[in-house]
Scaffold this active site. Structure first.
Site, PDB file in Angstrom:
ATOM      1  CB  CYS A   1      15.540  58.396  33.943  1.00  0.00           C
ATOM      2  SG  CYS A   1      14.915  59.499  32.660  1.00  0.00           S
TER       3      CYS A   1
ATOM      4  CG  ASP B   1      44.240  24.584  46.207  1.00  0.00           C
ATOM      5  OD1 ASP B   1      45.142  24.395  47.024  1.00  0.00           O
ATOM      6  OD2 ASP B   1      43.284  23.805  46.039  1.00  0.00           O
TER       7      ASP B   1
ATOM      8  CG  ASP C   1      42.012  26.709  48.705  1.00  0.00           C
ATOM      9  OD1 ASP C   1      42.923  26.499  49.523  1.00  0.00           O
ATOM     10  OD2 ASP C   1      41.811  25.990  47.715  1.00  0.00           O
TER      11      ASP C   1
END
Length: 688
Positions: free
Chosen positions: A23, A403, A586
Site C-alpha cells: 500500500c 571539539d 564547527d
C-alpha cells in the site's frame, strides 16, 4: 517531476486504508504522478504521506490522487483522532457471530447455521478487504487486501459448493482469517499510535491560553514577539520567552530531558512546554506563533519519522513486487497439489494458506516502527535525530571527534593573566581588547568584554585566527599567535590571545582558562569502551588541550578549514566519523562528518545545525545518542530479519500443507504484532 519546477512547500497528508508495505508503494506512486510533485515519503506506521511539491500541485489534487488509488486522504492538520469504540464493537459482534462456526470444528453445528453466519461475516467484516482489494487491482497493483479477499472468498466459495454437494465445509477457515486479521490490524493500529505518541506528547505540553501582564487571558496562538505575559507557579510555559522579572525553579525535563529542576532568573530564557515550579515570572515573548523551540522540535521529530533510511527503501521495492509473486506462488501451489493427485478442496485450502500467510505487513512495519519508537524516546531524553539516515549512520561509526571549547569545556573561559608586551598601559590594552571583542561571537570574546566600552569600528572576523577592528582611529588585531607575529606563547595549559596594532609589535597577551565539563572524562571513557577511536580537534594550542588530561589524541591549532580537511581525511581513510561541536564555528566540519552532533548550549542554533541535536550541554548525552542509535538499528534489523524469515518459512510450510488457513491468518497477525512489540521495547530505553 516536471523539469524546472522546484519544490517550494511541504504537504503532510493523513492516509486511511493502508494495510501493508505494498500500500505504501502504491500511495507513493499515485502521488508522484501528480504534476509538480517532487519527493514523496509514505510512512505505514504513522499513516501519513510527506510530500515536497511545487506551486503546480494543489492539496485537492494530491487528495484526489490518493482517493483514486483506493485510499482516503485528508490534510494531516485536519485529521481527527481515531476512535477505537466502533472497531471494538464490530469485532465483538464478529466474534459472537463467528463462535458457532469455529465451534463446528469440534461440535456438531448444523451446516445451514454455519452457512448463514459465515456469509454475514464474509459480507460485513470482509467488506473492508473487498473494497481495498478492488481498489488495488483497479490501480494495477496488489496489497494485503487482495490476498485476504481472494483467500477468504476461495474458502467460503468452496464451502458453499460443498454445502450443496454434501462435501466437507471450510467456513471456519474464512471466518477465522477475517476475524484474526481484523483483530490483528486493530491491535497493530493501537501499537502504532503508541509508538507515534512522542509528537502528541509534545503538543500536549503547551497550554491553550496565556495570562497577559496587562490583565486577561489570550489564546497562545495569538501571542506575538514583544508581548509581556505573566507565568504563575505550577503553570507550563506557553511560548519561548525571556524573563523580565522574577526568580524560581523550572522543570525542563519534558523538553530537554534534564532530570533536575533548574534555577531561572531575570534575563534567562524559558522554553515553551517547560514547567514553572515555584516562581512568579514576567515573561517577554520571543517566538512567533508556531516557531517556538517546542514547535521546531516537533517538526524535527516528524521529519525524522517521515523519512526512510536506505534499507527501508529497499524493503519497499521488495514489497512492491511481493504481492504479485505471492499470487503466482498460490497458483503454483494449487496446480502442484492437483498434479500430485490431491482433491480440488485440498489444493484450494493450501493455496488459500499461501495467500494469507504471505501478507507483507511485518515487512512494511519493521523499519518505521523502530524509527518511531527510537526517535520518540530520544526526544524525551533530549536527543533529536534529524532524519532516519542520521540514525543509521550513528549506529555504525568507529571514530568520534570532539571539539574543545563549549563542548568538552563549559565554554565560559575567564581571563587568568594579562601580560603587557609594550609600553602601553595594561588598562588601555584591556579596553582596546574589550572594544574588539564587543561584537565578536568567539567564546574567548565573552571574557574580554567590559561594560561601557564601545564596540570597535569596521570589525572583521578572521576565521581560526582572531579579529581585526578600528579603535580610536587605529587598526588593531586580536587573536592567536598565528595572527600576531613576534610572540612566544608560554608552555602552560592556558589559551593565549594577543593584541597588536596591525603591522606593529605585540602590545599585550591575555591568558584564558576554561573549566572541563563534569561528565567529559566519563564520556571519553565510555566511547573508548565501545571500541571507538576518540580524537580532540581544536583551534587551541596543544598545551591547552593536553591540560584537560583526557588521555586522547589531539589535533591542535586547527582552523575551521583545517577541521573540515581533517574530517574529510578521516573519511577518505575509511573511518566512519561522528563529530560533536557547538553547531556554529564547527558547522563545516559537522556537515562533513558521517554524523554531526550539536551541543544544546545554543539550542536554537543546535536544532538547525547538525544531524543530531543534543538539548543539554553534556558530552555524555552524545554517547547516549550513539547507544540509542545502535539499539534502534538493532531492533530495526531484528524486525526485518524476522519479517523475512517468517515469509521464507511460512510460505513453503503453507504450500506443502503444514499450515491450514486459520493458523496462517493467526501467524500473519502475530508476525506484525511481534515486530511492533519488539520496537516498542525501545520506549523503555534509558541510558545508564
Amino acid at each position: 517531476m516536471d523539469q524546472g519546477i522546484l519544490p517550494d512547500r511541504t504537504i503532510d497528508l493523513a492516509i486511511g486504508g493502508m494495510t501493508c508495505a505494498s500500500c505504501v508503494a502504491r500511495v507513493e506512486k499515485v502521488l508522484r504522478r501528480v504534476p509538480g510533485v517532487g519527493q514523496v515519503s509514505v510512512n505505514l506506521a504513522t499513516e501519513q504521506a510527506h510530500v515536497l511539491a511545487g506551486p503546480g500541485a494543489t492539496d485537492a489534487e494530491l487528495i484526489e490522487a490518493v482517493q483514486k488509488g483506493g485510499y482516503s486522504a485528508t490534510l494531516a492538520a485536519q485529521a481527527k483522532p481515531k476512535s477505537d469504540l466502533r472497531e471494538v464493537l464490530t469485532l465483538a459482534a464478529g466474534f459472537v457471530l463467528g463462535a458457532p462456526v469455529l465451534a463446528g470444528m469440534l461440535l456438531p453445528v448444523p451446516p445451514v447455521v454455519q452457512l448463514i453466519l459465515a456469509t454475514i461475516i464474509q459480507a460485513w467484516l470482509g467488506a473492508r478487504f473487498y473494497k481495498g482489494g478492488f481498489a488495488a487491482l483497479r490501480a494495477g497493483s496488489g496489497s494485503m487486501d487482495v490476498l485476504v479477499a481472494l483467500g477468504t472468498t476461495a474458502a467460503w466459495g468452496l464451502s458453499v459448493w460443498d454445502f450443496y454437494a454434501g462435501g466437507p465445509l471450510y467456513f471456519e477457515s474464512a471466518v477465522a482469517i477475517i476475524l484474526l486479521v481484523r483483530l490483528g490490524k486493530f491491535l497493530e493500529g493501537r501499537a502504532k499510535r503508541e509508538a507515534a505518541s512522542a509528537i502528541a506528547a509534545l503538543h500536549q505540553l503547551r497550554p491553550e491560553h496565556a495570562h497577559l501582564a496587562t490583565g486577561g487571558d489570550v489564546p497562545v496562538a495569538a501571542l506575538q514577539p514583544g508581548v509581556t505575559i505573566e507565568l504563575r507557579p505550577g503553570e507550563r510555559v506557553p511560548v519561548d520567552g525571556e524573563i523580565l522579572e522574577g526568580t524560581g525553579s523550572v522543570d525542563e525535563s519534558p523538553v530537554t530531558g534534564e532530570a533536575l529542576p533548574v534555577p531561572r532568573g531575570v534575563g534567562a530564557k524559558l522554553l515553551a512546554g517547560t514547567l514553572n515550579l515555584d516562581g512568579v515570572f514576567s515573561l517577554r515573548v520571543t517566538s512567533a506563533p508556531g516557531e517556538s523551540f517546542l514547535d521546531r522540535m516537533a517538526r524535527l521529530i516528524e521529519a525524522a519519522q517521515a523519512e526512510k533510511p536506505q534499507v527501508q527503501r529497499l524493503a519497499d521495492r521488495v514489497a512492491e513486487v511481493f504481492v504479485p509473486a505471492v499470487l503466482v506462488m498460490a497458483l503454483v501451489t494449487f496446480a502442484g497439489w492437483l498434479l500430485h493427485g490431491a482433491a480440488v478442496p485440498v489444493a484450494i485450502i493450501n493455496a488459500v494458506s499461501v495467500l494469507v500467510i504471505a501478507c507483507p505487513c511485518a515487512l512494511g512495519l519493521a523499519t518505521p516502527a523502530a524509527i518511531l519508537a527510537g526517535t520518540g524516546v530520544g526526544a524525551k531524553n533530549g536527543i533529536l535525530f534529524r532524519n532516519a539516515d542520521a540514525l543509521q549512520a550513528a549506529a555504525h561509526i568507529d571514530t568520534f571527534v570532539f571539539d574543545k571549547t563549549g563542548t568538552l569545556t563549559t565554554g565560559t573561559p575567564q581571563i587568568s593573566q594579562v601580560t603587557v608586551l609594550s609600553t602601553m598601559p595594561a588598562a588601555q590594552a584591556r579596553e582596546i581588547a574589550a572594544a574588539l571583542a564587543a561584537r565578536d561571537t568567539h567564546p574567548l570574546s565573552a571574557a574580554l568584554r567590559l561594560p561601557g566600552v564601545a564596540p570597535a569600528e569596521h570589525t572583521q572576523a578572521l576565521p581560526g585566527k582572531g579579529i581585526r577592528g578600528i579603535v580610536g582611529g587605529r587598526t588593531y588585531l586580536m587573536g592567536s599567535a598565528a595572527l600576531v607575529t613576534g610572540v612566544s606563547t608560554p608552555a602552560d595549559g592556558a589559551s593565549w590571545s594577543y593584541l597588536a596594532e596591525e603591522g606593529g609589535a605585540p602590545l599585550a597577551g591575555f591568558a584564558f582558562t576554561d573549566t572541563l565539563r563534569p561528565d567529559a572524562q566519563e564520556a571519553v571513557t565510555r566511547l573508548q569502551a565501545k571500541g571507538l577511536r576518540v580524537l580532540l580537534l581544536t583551534g587551541d594550542r596543544r598545551e591547552a588541550a593536553a591540560a584537560l588530561g583526557l588521555g586522547i589524541d589531539i589535533i591542535a591549532g586547527a582552523t575551521p578549514d583545517k577541521k573540515l580537511e581533517t574530517i574529510r581525511d578521516l573519511r577518505a581513510a575509511g573511518s566512519r566519523v561522528a563529530m560533536l561541536g557547538d553547531g556554529i564555528n564547527d558547522a563545516a566540519a559537522l556537515a562533513a562528518a558521517n554524523v554531526g552532533l550539536a551541543m544544546g548550549s545554543g539550542a536554537d542554533t543546535a536544532i538547525e545545525a547538525a544531524d543530531i541535536s543534543l538539548l543539554r550541554p553534556s558530552p555524555l548525552l552524545a554517547v547516549a545518542a550513539l547507544d540509542l542509535a545502535q539499539k534502534t538499528w538493532a531492533v530495526l534489523a531484528q524486525g526485518l530479519f524476522w519479517a523475512m524469515i517468517y515469509n521464507l518459512i511460512g510460505i513453503p510450510a503453507a504450500a506443502f500443507g503444514f499450515l491450514n488457513p486459520m493458523l496462517a491468518g493467526a501467524a500473519m497477525a502475530a508476525s506484525s504484532l511481534c515486530v511492533l512489540g519488539n520496537a516498542l521495547r525501545l520506549r523503555h530505553w534509558r541510558y545508564a
